[in-house]
Design a protein around this motif. Structure first.
Motif, PDB file in Angstrom:
ATOM      1  N   PRO A 163      -7.026 -10.188   7.740  1.00 43.30           N
ATOM      2  CA  PRO A 163      -6.216 -10.925   8.718  1.00 43.30           C
ATOM      3  C   PRO A 163      -7.001 -11.958   9.532  1.00 43.30           C
ATOM      4  CG  PRO A 163      -5.639  -8.613   8.789  1.00 43.30           C
ATOM      5  CD  PRO A 163      -6.830  -8.739   7.889  1.00 43.30           C
ATOM      6  N   PHE A 164      -8.264 -11.707   9.800  1.00 37.25           N
ATOM      7  CA  PHE A 164      -9.012 -12.615  10.673  1.00 37.25           C
ATOM      8  C   PHE A 164      -9.258 -13.980  10.050  1.00 37.25           C
ATOM      9  CE2 PHE A 164      -9.897  -8.358  12.246  1.00 37.25           C
ATOM     10  CZ  PHE A 164      -9.481  -8.516  13.559  1.00 37.25           C
ATOM     11  N   PRO A 165      -9.815 -14.071   8.848  1.00 38.75           N
ATOM     12  CA  PRO A 165      -9.956 -15.418   8.279  1.00 38.75           C
ATOM     13  C   PRO A 165      -8.606 -16.068   7.980  1.00 38.75           C
ATOM     14  CG  PRO A 165     -10.858 -13.759   6.782  1.00 38.75           C
ATOM     15  CD  PRO A 165     -10.461 -13.062   8.028  1.00 38.75           C
ATOM     16  N   LEU A 170      -9.908  -0.518  -0.293  1.00 40.06           N
ATOM     17  CA  LEU A 170      -9.073  -1.712  -0.264  1.00 40.06           C
ATOM     18  C   LEU A 170      -8.165  -1.793   0.965  1.00 40.06           C
ATOM     19  CD1 LEU A 170      -8.226  -4.299  -1.742  1.00 40.06           C
ATOM     20  CD2 LEU A 170      -6.512  -2.930  -2.937  1.00 40.06           C
ATOM     21  N   PRO A 171      -7.525  -0.699   1.395  1.00 42.72           N
ATOM     22  CA  PRO A 171      -6.675  -0.815   2.595  1.00 42.72           C
ATOM     23  C   PRO A 171      -7.459  -1.292   3.829  1.00 42.72           C
ATOM     24  CG  PRO A 171      -6.159   1.217   1.463  1.00 42.72           C
ATOM     25  CD  PRO A 171      -7.356   0.627   0.771  1.00 42.72           C
ATOM     26  N   ARG A 186      -1.844   4.085  -5.497  1.00 40.47           N
ATOM     27  CA  ARG A 186      -3.093   4.032  -6.272  1.00 40.47           C
ATOM     28  C   ARG A 186      -4.066   2.998  -5.693  1.00 40.47           C
ATOM     29  NH1 ARG A 186      -0.861   2.442 -11.576  1.00 40.47           N
ATOM     30  NH2 ARG A 186       1.046   2.187 -10.401  1.00 40.47           N
ATOM     31  N   LEU A 187      -3.544   1.993  -4.993  1.00 40.85           N
ATOM     32  CA  LEU A 187      -4.414   0.977  -4.386  1.00 40.85           C
ATOM     33  C   LEU A 187      -5.288   1.558  -3.259  1.00 40.85           C
ATOM     34  CD1 LEU A 187      -2.028  -2.116  -4.151  1.00 40.85           C
ATOM     35  CD2 LEU A 187      -3.857  -1.708  -5.795  1.00 40.85           C
ATOM     36  N   ASN A 188      -4.879   2.701  -2.722  1.00 43.41           N
ATOM     37  CA  ASN A 188      -5.664   3.331  -1.658  1.00 43.41           C
ATOM     38  C   ASN A 188      -7.017   3.826  -2.159  1.00 43.41           C
ATOM     39  OD1 ASN A 188      -3.615   2.889   0.218  1.00 43.41           O
ATOM     40  ND2 ASN A 188      -2.645   4.865  -0.231  1.00 43.41           N
ATOM     41  N   LEU A 227       0.824  -1.212   0.000  1.00 44.97           N
ATOM     42  CA  LEU A 227       0.000   0.000   0.000  1.00 44.97           C
ATOM     43  C   LEU A 227       0.859   1.263   0.000  1.00 44.97           C
ATOM     44  CD1 LEU A 227      -2.769  -1.118   2.501  1.00 44.97           C
ATOM     45  CD2 LEU A 227      -2.961  -0.905   0.018  1.00 44.97           C
ATOM     46  N   TYR A 228       2.032   1.187   0.595  1.00 45.64           N
ATOM     47  CA  TYR A 228       2.930   2.343   0.615  1.00 45.64           C
ATOM     48  C   TYR A 228       3.542   2.581  -0.764  1.00 45.64           C
ATOM     49  CZ  TYR A 228       6.862   5.336   1.773  1.00 45.64           C
ATOM     50  OH  TYR A 228       7.765   6.366   1.801  1.00 45.64           O
ATOM     51  N   PHE A 229       4.008   1.505  -1.398  1.00 42.50           N
ATOM     52  CA  PHE A 229       4.690   1.664  -2.676  1.00 42.50           C
ATOM     53  C   PHE A 229       3.736   1.781  -3.864  1.00 42.50           C
ATOM     54  CE2 PHE A 229       8.171  -0.343  -0.183  1.00 42.50           C
ATOM     55  CZ  PHE A 229       9.068   0.707  -0.284  1.00 42.50           C
ATOM     56  N   LEU A 230       2.499   1.384  -3.712  1.00 42.48           N
ATOM     57  CA  LEU A 230       1.495   1.551  -4.757  1.00 42.48           C
ATOM     58  C   LEU A 230       0.320   2.352  -4.199  1.00 42.48           C
ATOM     59  CD1 LEU A 230       1.492  -2.084  -6.176  1.00 42.48           C
ATOM     60  CD2 LEU A 230       2.585  -0.081  -7.185  1.00 42.48           C
TER      61      LEU A 230
END
Length: 138
Positions: A110-112, A101-102, A90-92, A85-88
Motif C-alpha cells: 500500500p505505501f508505494p 504474501l499477505p 492457498r495464497l496465505n 486472500l479470503y477466497f484463495l
C-alpha cells in the motif's frame, strides 16, 4: 529650543517644521497592454458573476474527476486484496524472501502504491490549475 526660554520661564514656541510633501502616485486600474478579454475574465472571476462561477465550477469539476480517477482504483485494489486472500487461502502459504504474501500485500504494497497515486494526483491537479491560470491570463 524648548518651550521655556532659558532664563525667564516664559514659554516660547518654535515654528512647526515643514514635512516634505509625499510624492503623488499614479493609480492605474488595469494594465493597458493587457488584452481586453483577460481583463474581462479577471473581472468576471473577481466579481463572481455567473460566467466567473462557471469557470471556477469547471476547474472544480476537473479536480473532482481527477480525484475519482485516483480514489476508485485505489479503493478497488485495497478492497480486493483481503477478498482475494479470503477466497484463495492457498495464497496465505506463499512466501517471498521468508515473508508471507499477505504481509507483503497488506503491509508493504500500500505505501508505494499510495505514494505513486498521490504523486500522480498532485501532478494532475497542478496541471489543471496551471491550465486555468493560463486560460484566465491569455
Amino acid at each position: 529650543m524648548s518651550k521655556h526660554a532659558a532664563g525667564n520661564g516664559t514659554p516660547s514656541f518654535e515654528p512647526p517644521v515643514e514635512q516634505p510633501k509625499p510624492r503623488r502616485k499614479r493609480v492605474v486600474l488595469a494594465d493597458a497592454r493587457a488584452p481586453v478579454t483577460v481583463l474581462r475574465t479577471v473581472v468576471e472571476l473577481e466579481e463572481q458573476t455567473s460566467y466567473g462561477e462557471q469557470l471556477v465550477r469547471g476547474l472544480i469539476r476537473e479536480q473532482l474527476q481527477t480525484a475519482l480517477r485516483v480514489a476508485i482504483p485505489i479503493s478497488v485494489i485495497f478492497l480486493a486484496i483481503p477478498a482475494l486472500l479470503y477466497f484463495l487461502p492457498r495464497l496465505n502459504d506463499v512466501t517471498f524472501a521468508g515473508v508471507h504474501l499477505p504481509w507483503l500485500l497488506l503491509g508493504v504494497m500500500p505505501f508505494p502504491l499510495m505514494f505513486g497515486a498521490a504523486y500522480w494526483f498532485n501532478h494532475k491537479a497542478e496541471s489543471h490549475e496551471r491550465a486555468f491560470v493560463d486560460m484566465v491570463e491569455h
